[in-house]
Design a protein around this motif. Structure first.
Motif, mmCIF file in Angstrom:
data_model
loop_
_atom_site.group_PDB
_atom_site.id
_atom_site.type_symbol
_atom_site.label_atom_id
_atom_site.label_comp_id
_atom_site.label_asym_id
_atom_site.label_seq_id
_atom_site.Cartn_x
_atom_site.Cartn_y
_atom_site.Cartn_z
ATOM 1 N N ALA A 220 -115.422 20.551 -51.287
ATOM 2 C CA ALA A 220 -115.812 21.882 -51.046
ATOM 3 C C ALA A 220 -115.419 22.172 -49.385
ATOM 4 C CB ALA A 220 -117.681 21.527 -50.674
ATOM 5 N N SER A 221 -115.415 23.528 -49.258
ATOM 6 C CA SER A 221 -114.997 23.994 -47.735
ATOM 7 C C SER A 221 -116.233 24.194 -47.045
ATOM 8 C CB SER A 221 -114.201 25.387 -48.012
ATOM 9 O OG SER A 221 -112.954 25.158 -48.845
ATOM 10 N N GLU A 222 -116.005 23.818 -45.628
ATOM 11 C CA GLU A 222 -117.059 24.241 -44.723
ATOM 12 C C GLU A 222 -116.731 25.480 -43.973
ATOM 13 O OE1 GLU A 222 -118.392 22.254 -40.682
ATOM 14 O OE2 GLU A 222 -118.629 20.969 -42.220
ATOM 15 N N LEU A 237 -123.444 24.550 -51.599
ATOM 16 C CA LEU A 237 -123.720 23.417 -51.783
ATOM 17 C C LEU A 237 -124.701 22.959 -50.883
ATOM 18 C CD1 LEU A 237 -120.292 21.667 -52.574
ATOM 19 C CD2 LEU A 237 -121.854 22.241 -54.374
ATOM 20 N N ASP A 238 -124.518 23.259 -49.593
ATOM 21 C CA ASP A 238 -125.478 22.764 -48.546
ATOM 22 C C ASP A 238 -125.209 23.784 -47.537
ATOM 23 O OD1 ASP A 238 -126.976 20.980 -47.010
ATOM 24 O OD2 ASP A 238 -125.461 19.919 -46.497
ATOM 25 N N SER A 239 -126.417 23.866 -46.520
ATOM 26 C CA SER A 239 -126.526 24.623 -45.175
ATOM 27 C C SER A 239 -127.158 24.073 -44.469
ATOM 28 C CB SER A 239 -126.751 26.021 -45.678
ATOM 29 O OG SER A 239 -127.995 26.248 -46.114
ATOM 30 N N GLY A 240 -127.056 24.435 -43.180
ATOM 31 C CA GLY A 240 -128.121 24.048 -42.015
ATOM 32 C C GLY A 240 -127.404 24.280 -40.816
ATOM 33 N N MET A 241 -127.537 23.425 -39.680
ATOM 34 C CA MET A 241 -127.193 23.753 -38.367
ATOM 35 C C MET A 241 -126.439 22.612 -37.816
ATOM 36 S SD MET A 241 -130.539 25.485 -36.548
ATOM 37 C CE MET A 241 -131.417 26.936 -37.118
ATOM 38 N N ILE A 242 -125.654 22.769 -36.828
ATOM 39 C CA ILE A 242 -124.736 21.617 -36.107
ATOM 40 C C ILE A 242 -125.526 21.558 -34.908
ATOM 41 C CG2 ILE A 242 -122.606 21.170 -35.231
ATOM 42 C CD1 ILE A 242 -121.067 23.017 -37.106
ATOM 43 N N MET A 243 -125.705 20.328 -34.625
ATOM 44 C CA MET A 243 -126.636 19.799 -33.132
ATOM 45 C C MET A 243 -125.381 19.907 -32.290
ATOM 46 S SD MET A 243 -129.624 19.663 -34.273
ATOM 47 C CE MET A 243 -129.305 20.914 -35.507
ATOM 48 N N GLU A 244 -126.068 19.694 -30.951
ATOM 49 C CA GLU A 244 -125.000 19.516 -29.711
ATOM 50 C C GLU A 244 -124.136 18.291 -29.987
ATOM 51 O OE1 GLU A 244 -127.788 19.776 -26.428
ATOM 52 O OE2 GLU A 244 -127.771 21.838 -26.521
ATOM 53 N N SER A 245 -124.666 17.274 -30.592
ATOM 54 C CA SER A 245 -123.996 16.053 -30.823
ATOM 55 C C SER A 245 -123.110 16.125 -31.740
ATOM 56 C CB SER A 245 -124.973 14.663 -31.385
ATOM 57 O OG SER A 245 -125.442 15.155 -32.227
ATOM 58 N N GLY A 246 -122.645 17.193 -32.575
ATOM 59 C CA GLY A 246 -122.001 17.507 -33.552
ATOM 60 C C GLY A 246 -122.473 16.893 -35.045
ATOM 61 N N LYS A 247 -123.754 16.320 -35.044
ATOM 62 C CA LYS A 247 -124.248 16.146 -36.243
ATOM 63 C C LYS A 247 -124.608 17.342 -37.214
ATOM 64 C CE LYS A 247 -128.501 13.373 -38.168
ATOM 65 N NZ LYS A 247 -129.325 12.532 -37.865
ATOM 66 N N HIS A 248 -124.384 17.152 -38.338
ATOM 67 C CA HIS A 248 -124.850 18.349 -39.209
ATOM 68 C C HIS A 248 -126.303 17.962 -39.948
ATOM 69 C CE1 HIS A 248 -120.810 19.366 -38.794
ATOM 70 N NE2 HIS A 248 -120.533 20.221 -39.747
ATOM 71 N N ILE A 279 -119.185 25.057 -49.202
ATOM 72 C CA ILE A 279 -119.489 26.086 -50.153
ATOM 73 C C ILE A 279 -118.134 25.832 -51.138
ATOM 74 C CG2 ILE A 279 -120.418 27.971 -48.739
ATOM 75 C CD1 ILE A 279 -117.888 29.276 -48.690
ATOM 76 N N HIS A 280 -118.156 26.415 -52.271
ATOM 77 C CA HIS A 280 -117.073 26.507 -53.001
ATOM 78 C C HIS A 280 -116.662 28.159 -53.010
ATOM 79 C CE1 HIS A 280 -116.076 22.688 -54.313
ATOM 80 N NE2 HIS A 280 -117.549 22.527 -54.956
ATOM 81 N N PRO A 281 -115.553 28.651 -52.385
ATOM 82 C CA PRO A 281 -115.154 29.978 -52.217
ATOM 83 C C PRO A 281 -114.669 30.270 -53.569
ATOM 84 C CG PRO A 281 -113.575 28.708 -51.294
ATOM 85 C CD PRO A 281 -114.624 27.792 -51.501
ATOM 86 N N THR A 282 -114.104 31.573 -53.784
ATOM 87 C CA THR A 282 -113.608 32.058 -54.878
ATOM 88 C C THR A 282 -112.267 31.446 -55.477
ATOM 89 O OG1 THR A 282 -114.468 34.411 -54.550
ATOM 90 C CG2 THR A 282 -112.738 34.292 -56.125
ATOM 91 N N SER A 283 -111.639 30.930 -54.380
ATOM 92 C CA SER A 283 -110.221 30.396 -54.689
ATOM 93 C C SER A 283 -110.456 28.788 -55.511
ATOM 94 C CB SER A 283 -109.573 29.969 -53.278
ATOM 95 O OG SER A 283 -110.167 29.196 -52.564
ATOM 96 N N HIS A 284 -111.557 28.372 -55.457
ATOM 97 C CA HIS A 284 -112.132 27.157 -55.913
ATOM 98 C C HIS A 284 -112.162 27.413 -57.438
ATOM 99 C CE1 HIS A 284 -112.957 24.791 -52.099
ATOM 100 N NE2 HIS A 284 -111.652 25.217 -52.141
ATOM 101 N N TYR A 285 -112.453 28.667 -57.891
ATOM 102 C CA TYR A 285 -112.896 28.956 -59.178
ATOM 103 C C TYR A 285 -112.266 28.197 -60.564
ATOM 104 C CZ TYR A 285 -114.709 31.300 -63.083
ATOM 105 O OH TYR A 285 -115.527 31.784 -64.191
ATOM 106 N N TRP A 286 -110.821 28.569 -60.346
ATOM 107 C CA TRP A 286 -109.757 27.972 -61.351
ATOM 108 C C TRP A 286 -109.481 26.840 -61.278
ATOM 109 C CZ3 TRP A 286 -109.529 29.751 -65.759
ATOM 110 C CH2 TRP A 286 -109.665 30.965 -66.229
ATOM 111 N N PRO A 287 -109.456 26.050 -59.992
ATOM 112 C CA PRO A 287 -109.251 24.444 -60.111
ATOM 113 C C PRO A 287 -110.339 23.827 -60.643
ATOM 114 C CG PRO A 287 -108.547 25.589 -57.954
ATOM 115 C CD PRO A 287 -109.218 26.550 -58.724
ATOM 116 N N ILE A 288 -111.580 24.079 -60.316
ATOM 117 C CA ILE A 288 -112.533 23.560 -60.969
ATOM 118 C C ILE A 288 -112.756 23.838 -62.634
ATOM 119 C CG2 ILE A 288 -115.168 23.480 -60.940
ATOM 120 C CD1 ILE A 288 -115.116 24.050 -58.105
ATOM 121 N N GLN A 289 -112.616 25.146 -62.973
ATOM 122 C CA GLN A 289 -112.309 25.322 -64.313
ATOM 123 C C GLN A 289 -111.536 24.299 -64.790
ATOM 124 O OE1 GLN A 289 -113.470 27.318 -67.003
ATOM 125 N NE2 GLN A 289 -114.708 28.974 -65.787
ATOM 126 N N LEU A 290 -110.105 24.086 -64.293
ATOM 127 C CA LEU A 290 -109.262 23.492 -65.162
ATOM 128 C C LEU A 290 -109.470 22.031 -65.045
ATOM 129 C CD1 LEU A 290 -106.051 25.343 -63.783
ATOM 130 C CD2 LEU A 290 -107.047 25.427 -66.112
#
Length: 316
Positions: A220-222, A237-248, A279-290
């Motif tokens: 996946a891409s971030e 796939l996932d979403s949230g916030m990035i803390m000051e420590s860098g933790k997601h 996320i999986h953007p549009t560019s990942h559609y065909w790689p996942i399909q194949l």
């Protein structure tokens, strides 16, 4: 005097075509009807796309009618995608019934005494419906993509399982897997109805497993920052916030903030510095399909190999 050459292989193919002409004709009619329905859906999509700028929330007159046309197009498009999602289950029933019936009635044993080896018999029994199912499914898949690409952008996320299976190479691959599982189930049970039930369970498990792990097949891409409508046509796939420590930290959002839209205050309240989404953007559609198509075809090949192994083990 010339002698008419006879090929047992060619004769067996014609025998299979003749024996199963009713389901083959039924499948042909289904493909023709499906193609006609997709042409109608294309025309409906063109009607909705021509005046899409006149459709708005709370529209009146022609705009309200256009909104109704677009919603009708969206609903029918989803109905077609859901119908195509059932094709692998139909293929599983076909494979189980075509082979199970002959084993149950003893006609397979009779064929094996007519200069036709069991291996050749099974090969033709699988090849003829495979060609018919694959060609019809591929044609409907291409037409569905044509309708999808030419219709209005109605906000539907095509990453949903119904659209994903109806608009790419995965759908025909699952059809072949269903046929192979049906044949394997028939050889294991030698009865039509138990074979149909076992094949449906098998293709159902494979289908649901594919839907469950599909988006783990490609990294996946971030993306960072407030995304909003940018997530409409991607798979999140996932979403949230990035803390000051860098933790997601997953799941944190600003839905409960006191002042809607004040994102900087929201981040500060949570001790975060930014938003993120995987996320999986549009560019990942065909790689996942194949990738998924390759896995499903490998499973189909394994099911076919298992069917031949079972046949050799259970020869009378």
């Amino acid at each position: 005097m010339t002698t008419i050459s006879y090929s047992p292989r060619r004769g067996l193919i014609w025998a299979v075509l003749r024996l199963h002409r009713v389901p083959l004709w039924a499948w042909t009619v289904m493909v023709i009807v499906g193609a006609g329905g997709l042409i109608w859906l294309y025309e409906l999509g063109q009607e909705a796309a021509r005046e899409s700028v006149r459709c708005g929330v709370g529209g009146t007159g022609t705009g309200a009618l256009q909104c109704a046309t677009e919603m009708r197009y969206e609903g029918n498009e989803l109905d077609f995608a859901q119908l195509f999602a059932w094709l692998p289950f139909g293929a599983a029933c076909a494979g189980a019934a075509l082979i199970g019936r002959e084993l149950e009635h003893g006609t397979a044993t009779l064929a094996w005494t007519q200069s036709v080896s069991p291996v050749r018999w099974l090969a033709v029994k699988l090849a003829v419906p495979a060609v018919a199912l694959l060609s019809g499914t591929a044609a409907l898949t291409l037409m569905f993509r044509w309708v999808w690409g030419s219709g209005p952008d109605n906000g539907v996320n095509r990453w949903s399982s119904q659209y994903f299976n109806a608009a790419g190479s995965v759908g025909p691959a699952y059809v072949l897997l269903g046929l192979a599982l049906g044949a394997l189930a028939a050889l294991l049970t030698r009865r039509t109805l138990p074979a149909v039930g076992l094949a449906l369970v098998g293709i159902g498990l494979a289908y649901n497993l594919g839907n469950g792990v599909r988006f783990l097949l490609w990294p996946a891409s971030e993306v960072r920052g407030p995304l909003g409508s940018a997530l409409n046509h991607v798979y999140q796939l996932d979403s949230g916030m990035i803390m000051e420590s860098g933790k997601h930290v997953s799941g944190l959002d600003c839905n409960d903030q006191a002042v809607p839209g004040d994102l900087s205050t929201c981040l500060s309240d949570h001790g975060a510095v930014d938003f993120y989404a995987k996320i999986h953007p549009t560019s990942h559609y065909w790689p996942i399909q194949l990738v998924e198509t390759g896995i499903v075809l490998a499973l189909a090949a394994a099911a076919v190999a298992s069917a031949f192994w079972v046949l050799r083990r259970r020869l009378p």
